[in-house]
Design a protein around this motif. Structure first.
Motif, short mmCIF file in Angstrom:
data_model
loop_
_atom_site.label_atom_id
_atom_site.label_comp_id
_atom_site.label_asym_id
_atom_site.label_seq_id
_atom_site.Cartn_x
_atom_site.Cartn_y
_atom_site.Cartn_z
N ASP A 1 -3.52 15.33 -4.31
CA ASP A 1 -4.79 15.40 -3.57
C ASP A 1 -5.34 14.01 -3.27
N GLU A 2 -5.28 13.13 -4.27
CA GLU A 2 -5.76 11.76 -4.06
C GLU A 2 -4.84 11.02 -3.09
N VAL B 1 3.89 6.39 -5.30
CA VAL B 1 3.70 6.74 -6.70
C VAL B 1 2.61 7.79 -6.84
N LEU B 2 1.55 7.63 -6.07
CA LEU B 2 0.40 8.53 -6.18
C LEU B 2 0.75 9.94 -5.71
N ILE B 3 1.66 10.06 -4.75
CA ILE B 3 2.05 11.38 -4.25
C ILE B 3 2.64 12.23 -5.38
N LEU C 1 -9.36 1.86 0.13
CA LEU C 1 -8.04 2.36 -0.26
C LEU C 1 -7.75 2.07 -1.73
N MET C 2 -8.05 0.83 -2.13
CA MET C 2 -7.76 0.44 -3.50
C MET C 2 -8.63 1.19 -4.51
N GLN C 3 -9.87 1.50 -4.12
CA GLN C 3 -10.74 2.24 -5.03
C GLN C 3 -10.29 3.68 -5.21
N LEU C 4 -9.64 4.24 -4.18
CA LEU C 4 -9.06 5.56 -4.35
C LEU C 4 -7.96 5.54 -5.40
N ARG C 5 -7.23 4.45 -5.45
CA ARG C 5 -6.12 4.34 -6.39
C ARG C 5 -6.59 3.98 -7.79
N THR D 1 0.83 -1.20 0.00
CA THR D 1 0.00 0.00 0.00
C THR D 1 0.87 1.26 0.00
N LEU D 2 1.93 1.26 0.79
CA LEU D 2 2.82 2.42 0.84
C LEU D 2 3.53 2.64 -0.49
N ALA D 3 3.86 1.55 -1.17
CA ALA D 3 4.49 1.68 -2.48
C ALA D 3 3.55 2.37 -3.47
N HIS D 4 2.27 1.97 -3.45
CA HIS D 4 1.29 2.63 -4.32
C HIS D 4 1.12 4.09 -3.91
N LEU D 5 1.12 4.35 -2.62
CA LEU D 5 0.94 5.71 -2.13
C LEU D 5 2.11 6.60 -2.57
#
Length: 364
Positions: free
Chosen positions: A202-203, A195-197, A242-246, A189-193
């Motif tokens: 905002d997401e 990338v998203l940053i 969490l996954m739907q946010l991504r 989850t942190l790895a996806h986060l």
């Protein structure tokens, strides 16, 4: 053995000991009464009356004396609530057998005389030879019986201690597996986060807030060895949020938990790695994403849990589908084996219309 979630259906060792003690006492009384009838003659019913009256009281006195000695030894060692073990050794058993035999013989003969209207000669009224034979026979039977019961109790106590040690080892193993599983989910989850940053700050902030809520609700519950299906589905709902946010609209979720099954107990985070595996290997690589369905059903006394997706599906080789190569799948298999043994079944299979299905069957 267990019934639904924890109520044991296997007789405890203490109950098993008492069953053997009572059954053995009855068998010994029948044998002694039959021998006395064959050797001395007389009425068969009268022989059995004296045998049971004396034998049962000898057995009761010896058992009470041994219980009293065990209680005193526990108090002496300062362990009145210590785990069950055989505290009374041979050196303590012998005096209890001798005293209990004399007390049981005397009171048992008096009781049989009272019930039958006879008057038996007491041991101290007999000639030396008859007294010696009567006393020797009584003590011999009592000693042999006590040795048998004592050996059975020691064996049962050893089995209980072994079972407790195996259960503690299994619980420690499950705790270790669970502690390994949590960082695996968190790191993904942190790895996806991370990338998203960079791409959508905002997401990423929303996802971080969701992650904090998820960890707050999950970490405390995950320290237990069991929680309800309702709690398991709540943790899945938090994770899927969490996954739907991504993934956005590419991830569609359907959770199906009948109300009647909400209170059934399951190991914490049992379905988490299956859901993560379906998203990572089935839905994420699929251009259009897809639907993830998690369901529970009861068939007889078997609980069936399914995690299905309509994504890219499994690799073509059967071996890859059957074994499962991911860390999460290996953890699921090992946790099921540790907790349920052969009573649980897990399989990961392709679906005819595309995607895959992970199915777990457990004792309800």
């Amino acid at each position: 053995m267990r019934d639904a979630d924890g109520m044991s259906t296997t007789p405890s060792p203490q109950r098993h000991d008492w069953a053997i003690h009572i059954g053995g006492t009855v068998a010994i009384c029948v044998i002694v009464g039959l021998l006395n009838y064959l050797i001395r003659g007389g009425q068969f019913a009268m022989s059995m009356l004296y045998s049971f009256s004396i034998g049962v009281q000898i057995s009761a006195y010896i058992a009470l004396l041994l219980q009293g000695v065990e209680w005193l030894l526990r108090r002496w060692h300062g362990a009145p609530s210590a785990p069950r073990k055989v505290w009374v050794g041979w050196i303590w058993m012998m005096p209890c057998v001798l005293l209990g035999s004399v007390m049981g013989f005397t009171s048992g003969q008096w009781l049989a005389d009272t019930l039958s209207g006879n008057r038996s000669t007491l041991p101290w009224d007999l000639t030396d030879r008859r007294f010696a034979l009567s006393l020797s026979f009584t003590l011999l039977v009592s000693l042999l019986s006590s040795m048998f019961f004592f050996a059975v109790y020691k064996l049962n106590a050893a089995r209980l201690q072994q079972a407790q040690a195996e259960r503690q080892a299994a619980e420690a193993r499950l705790t270790l597996l669970q502690s390994q599983l949590e960082p695996h989910m968190l790191f993904n989850t942190l790895a996806h986060l991370r990338v998203l940053i960079k791409l959508r700050p905002d997401e990423a902030q929303q996802m971080l807030d969701r992650l904090i809520d998820y960890l707050r609700a999950t970490l405390l519950a995950s320290r237990s060895t069991e929680h309800t299906l309702a709690e398991e589905f709540e943790r899945l709902s938090d994770y899927l949020a969490l996954m739907q946010l991504r993934m956005g609209e590419r991830l569609r979720v359907r959770l199906d938990l009948p109300a009647a099954l909400a209170g059934l107990g399951v190991p914490p985070l049992l379905l988490q790695p299956l859901v993560e595996n379906a998203i990572q290997h089935g839905l994420e690589p699929h251009v259009d994403g897809g639907e993830l369905r998690v369901s529970a059903a009861l068939q007889g006394r078997r609980l069936t849990l399914e995690v299905a997706d309509n994504g890219t599906g499994l690799p073509a080789k059967p071996s890859a589908a059957g074994a499962g190569t991911g860390f999460g799948l290996a953890q699921v298999r090992e946790r099921l084996a540790q907790r349920y043994g052969d009573a649980a079944h897990f399989e990961l299979t392709p679906q005819a219309g595309g995607g895959s299905m992970a199915r777990i069957e457990l004792p309800a």
